[in-house]
Design a protein around this motif. Structure first.
Motif, PDB file in Angstrom:
ATOM      1  N   ARG A  74       0.560  -0.999   0.176  1.00  0.00           N
ATOM      2  CA  ARG A  74       0.131   0.206  -0.118  1.00  0.00           C
ATOM      3  C   ARG A  74       0.634   1.334   0.303  1.00  0.00           C
ATOM      4  NH1 ARG A  74      -3.422   0.179   5.365  1.00  0.00           N
ATOM      5  NH2 ARG A  74      -3.870   1.775   3.916  1.00  0.00           N
ATOM      6  N   SER A  75       2.300   1.102  -0.506  1.00  0.00           N
ATOM      7  CA  SER A  75       3.060   2.410  -0.333  1.00  0.00           C
ATOM      8  C   SER A  75       2.539   3.294  -0.724  1.00  0.00           C
ATOM      9  CB  SER A  75       4.405   1.667  -1.137  1.00  0.00           C
ATOM     10  OG  SER A  75       4.080   1.563  -2.931  1.00  0.00           O
ATOM     11  N   ARG A  76       1.712   3.519  -2.434  1.00  0.00           N
ATOM     12  CA  ARG A  76       1.592   4.894  -2.813  1.00  0.00           C
ATOM     13  C   ARG A  76       0.023   5.898  -2.311  1.00  0.00           C
ATOM     14  NH1 ARG A  76       6.012   5.882  -5.828  1.00  0.00           N
ATOM     15  NH2 ARG A  76       6.603   3.673  -6.751  1.00  0.00           N
ATOM     16  N   GLU A  77      -0.464   4.535  -1.512  1.00  0.00           N
ATOM     17  CA  GLU A  77      -1.989   5.210  -0.708  1.00  0.00           C
ATOM     18  C   GLU A  77      -1.456   5.165   0.622  1.00  0.00           C
ATOM     19  OE1 GLU A  77      -5.235   2.853   1.521  1.00  0.00           O
ATOM     20  OE2 GLU A  77      -4.469   1.682   0.132  1.00  0.00           O
ATOM     21  N   LEU A  78      -0.421   4.916   1.374  1.00  0.00           N
ATOM     22  CA  LEU A  78       0.173   5.399   2.617  1.00  0.00           C
ATOM     23  C   LEU A  78       0.896   7.339   2.526  1.00  0.00           C
ATOM     24  CD1 LEU A  78       1.102   2.062   4.494  1.00  0.00           C
ATOM     25  CD2 LEU A  78      -0.708   3.429   4.648  1.00  0.00           C
ATOM     26  N   ALA A  79       1.518   6.983   1.681  1.00  0.00           N
ATOM     27  CA  ALA A  79       2.585   7.718   1.300  1.00  0.00           C
ATOM     28  C   ALA A  79       1.536   9.181   1.352  1.00  0.00           C
ATOM     29  CB  ALA A  79       3.159   8.309   0.136  1.00  0.00           C
ATOM     30  N   GLY A  80       0.580   8.569  -0.535  1.00  0.00           N
ATOM     31  CA  GLY A  80      -0.506   9.736  -0.370  1.00  0.00           C
ATOM     32  C   GLY A  80      -1.581  10.431   0.912  1.00  0.00           C
ATOM     33  N   LYS A  81      -1.867   9.523   2.241  1.00  0.00           N
ATOM     34  CA  LYS A  81      -2.597   9.625   2.445  1.00  0.00           C
ATOM     35  C   LYS A  81      -2.530  10.761   3.910  1.00  0.00           C
ATOM     36  CE  LYS A  81      -6.359   6.044   2.830  1.00  0.00           C
ATOM     37  NZ  LYS A  81      -7.278   4.994   3.314  1.00  0.00           N
ATOM     38  N   VAL A 115       2.623  15.018   6.390  1.00  0.00           N
ATOM     39  CA  VAL A 115       3.573  14.224   6.730  1.00  0.00           C
ATOM     40  C   VAL A 115       3.986  13.610   5.419  1.00  0.00           C
ATOM     41  CG1 VAL A 115       4.786  12.411   8.122  1.00  0.00           C
ATOM     42  CG2 VAL A 115       3.147  13.463   9.114  1.00  0.00           C
ATOM     43  N   LEU A 116       5.213  14.208   5.295  1.00  0.00           N
ATOM     44  CA  LEU A 116       5.987  13.314   3.683  1.00  0.00           C
ATOM     45  C   LEU A 116       6.824  12.202   3.835  1.00  0.00           C
ATOM     46  CD1 LEU A 116       6.398  16.794   2.155  1.00  0.00           C
ATOM     47  CD2 LEU A 116       4.943  15.601   2.129  1.00  0.00           C
ATOM     48  N   ILE A 117       6.713  11.807   3.480  1.00  0.00           N
ATOM     49  CA  ILE A 117       7.347  10.038   3.223  1.00  0.00           C
ATOM     50  C   ILE A 117       7.792   9.653   1.869  1.00  0.00           C
ATOM     51  CG2 ILE A 117       7.029   9.316   5.597  1.00  0.00           C
ATOM     52  CD1 ILE A 117       5.457   7.023   4.093  1.00  0.00           C
ATOM     53  N   ARG A 118       9.065   8.881   2.256  1.00  0.00           N
ATOM     54  CA  ARG A 118       9.375   8.446   0.310  1.00  0.00           C
ATOM     55  C   ARG A 118       8.121   6.146   0.394  1.00  0.00           C
ATOM     56  NH1 ARG A 118      13.034   9.552  -2.790  1.00  0.00           N
ATOM     57  NH2 ARG A 118      13.021   9.243  -5.079  1.00  0.00           N
ATOM     58  N   ALA A 119       8.111   6.721  -1.203  1.00  0.00           N
ATOM     59  CA  ALA A 119       7.129   5.122  -1.216  1.00  0.00           C
ATOM     60  C   ALA A 119       8.538   4.987  -2.288  1.00  0.00           C
ATOM     61  CB  ALA A 119       5.354   5.769  -1.728  1.00  0.00           C
ATOM     62  N   PHE A 120       7.738   4.287  -2.110  1.00  0.00           N
ATOM     63  CA  PHE A 120       8.605   2.745  -3.492  1.00  0.00           C
ATOM     64  C   PHE A 120       7.366   1.882  -3.541  1.00  0.00           C
ATOM     65  CE2 PHE A 120      12.270   4.381  -1.075  1.00  0.00           C
ATOM     66  CZ  PHE A 120      12.884   5.359  -2.802  1.00  0.00           C
ATOM     67  N   ASP A 121       7.949   0.736  -5.272  1.00  0.00           N
ATOM     68  CA  ASP A 121       6.532   0.141  -5.392  1.00  0.00           C
ATOM     69  C   ASP A 121       6.615  -0.547  -3.594  1.00  0.00           C
ATOM     70  OD1 ASP A 121       5.997   0.959  -7.913  1.00  0.00           O
ATOM     71  OD2 ASP A 121       7.823  -0.250  -8.726  1.00  0.00           O
ATOM     72  N   GLU A 122       8.044  -1.279  -3.269  1.00  0.00           N
ATOM     73  CA  GLU A 122       7.806  -2.428  -2.180  1.00  0.00           C
ATOM     74  C   GLU A 122       7.598  -2.584  -1.359  1.00  0.00           C
ATOM     75  OE1 GLU A 122      11.501  -2.925  -5.255  1.00  0.00           O
ATOM     76  OE2 GLU A 122      10.074  -1.562  -4.254  1.00  0.00           O
ATOM     77  N   GLY A 123       8.003  -0.816  -0.293  1.00  0.00           N
ATOM     78  CA  GLY A 123       7.558  -0.325   0.986  1.00  0.00           C
ATOM     79  C   GLY A 123       8.271   0.912   0.928  1.00  0.00           C
TER      80      GLY A 123
END
Length: 340
Positions: A297-304, A310-318
């Motif tokens: 759910r990396s992209r979903e979580l980063a978007g939410k 709060v900004l984090i880095r999303a990759f395909d795997e995590g």
């Protein structure tokens, strides 16, 4: 007019930033440079009408003293990323091969493709660590360079000295191995390999470090590589003239003088990364100033999280989360709980 393969070179994607957001996406130190470093950089900026020292003589001398090396064993560049590219340029022609783990530092494939070299991307093992056996098995007569990012970005995992030396024994002497130690100041594992202790044993080994992370100088771009003088000479020949600016040189010199004070700050990040790993199921134990959380759910979580500032880095795997202070970690954890 343009090489027909340029469009195939991926663009480097920096960590996301936004006004008033908590930025945990770029592995930056939370604290500003020390006052002494700010003062030195301010003084250097007053003479910005003059070119910087192209040979970076003073900083090389100080680094040599710090590392127990000689100045001709050290190259300084515009961040360690520039030196990575210079190493590829110095070792590779078109269709030569560069081996590295994947996922690892995302600029490695870019550095290869810029000179027409082939990136050989070896999957991490099931514990998000370098699979050194698979990397050794991937060496061919076209291999010229190997990057070992340790601790690894973005997973934060490290290898042991025994694992690394066993790997080096399998690498041909004419293949250069880069031990990329951008996060070494955050390492607390005593079994971790240290490049300066291995250079005498392996002439084909190059260590790589930076002032961008623990030293808090990401904005002025100073990194350094060290190894056999013949390799370092080749790296220096690939450098753009005056690529290390005067402000960065001044800040790095002042920071080396206050290294003990600066590195005490890493203890705070170490404490917070352990707190984060204990708090989130599945988070991977780290030896860096960030923590890797495997998730589909990396992209979903980063978007939410971005919606909550709060900004984090999303990759395909995590996702990769920078760890800084207790206050910032608490803010992240509050937002993380809200998006689960």
């Amino acid at each position: 007019m343009i090489r027909d393969d340029v469009s195939a070179i991926p663009a480097y994607v920096p960590g996301r930033a936004a006004p008033d957001a908590l930025k945990l996406s770029s592995n930056e130190a939370a604290h500003p440079p020390l006052p002494s470093a700010v003062e030195a950089m301010t003084d250097a900026a007053r003479n910005a009408n003059r070119y910087p020292d192209m040979g970076v003589v003073r900083l090389k001398a100080e680094l040599a003293d710090t590392l127990g090396l000689t100045p001709d064993q050290i190259a300084v560049g515009c961040g360690s990323s520039a030196l990575c590219q210079q190493l590829v340029q110095a070792t590779c022609r078109a269709n030569d091969e560069v081996i590295f783990a994947w996922r690892s530092f995302e600029a490695y494939p870019i550095f290869c493709l810029v000179v027409g070299a082939k990136p050989v991307m070896v999957p991490l093992d099931g514990n998000h660590r370098h699979d050194l056996d698979a990397m050794a098995a991937s060496i061919t007569d076209r291999t010229r360079l190997i990057f070992v990012c340790n601790p690894n970005n973005p997973t934060g995992t490290n290898i042991t000295e025994d694992e690394f030396t066993a790997f080096m024994e399998r690498v041909p002497e004419d293949v250069v191995v880069v031990l990329d130690e951008a996060y070494i100041e955050y390492v607390r594992d005593e079994d971790n390999p240290v490049s300066t202790e291995l250079l005498g044993r392996y002439p084909n080994l190059v260590g790589m470090r930076t002032f961008s992370k623990a030293y808090g100088l990401a904005g002025v771009r100073v990194g350094y590589a060290f190894g056999d003088p013949r390799i370092i000479d080749a790296v220096n020949r690939m450098a753009l003239p005056f690529s290390v600016n005067a402000v960065g040189q001044a800040g790095a010199l002042a920071s080396l003088t206050a290294a003990d004070e600066l590195l005490q700050r890493t203890d705070e990040a170490v404490e917070q990364r352990e707190a984060l790993v204990a708090r989130i199921p599945g988070a991977v134990a780290s030896q860096t100033n960030f923590v890797w959380i495997p998730t589909s759910r990396s992209r979903e979580l980063a978007g939410k999280l971005a919606e909550r500032g709060v900004l984090i880095r999303a990759f395909d795997e995590g996702v990769r989360v920078t760890v800084t202070t207790g206050e910032e970690l608490n803010r992240f954890l509050t937002a993380w709980d809200e998006v689960q």
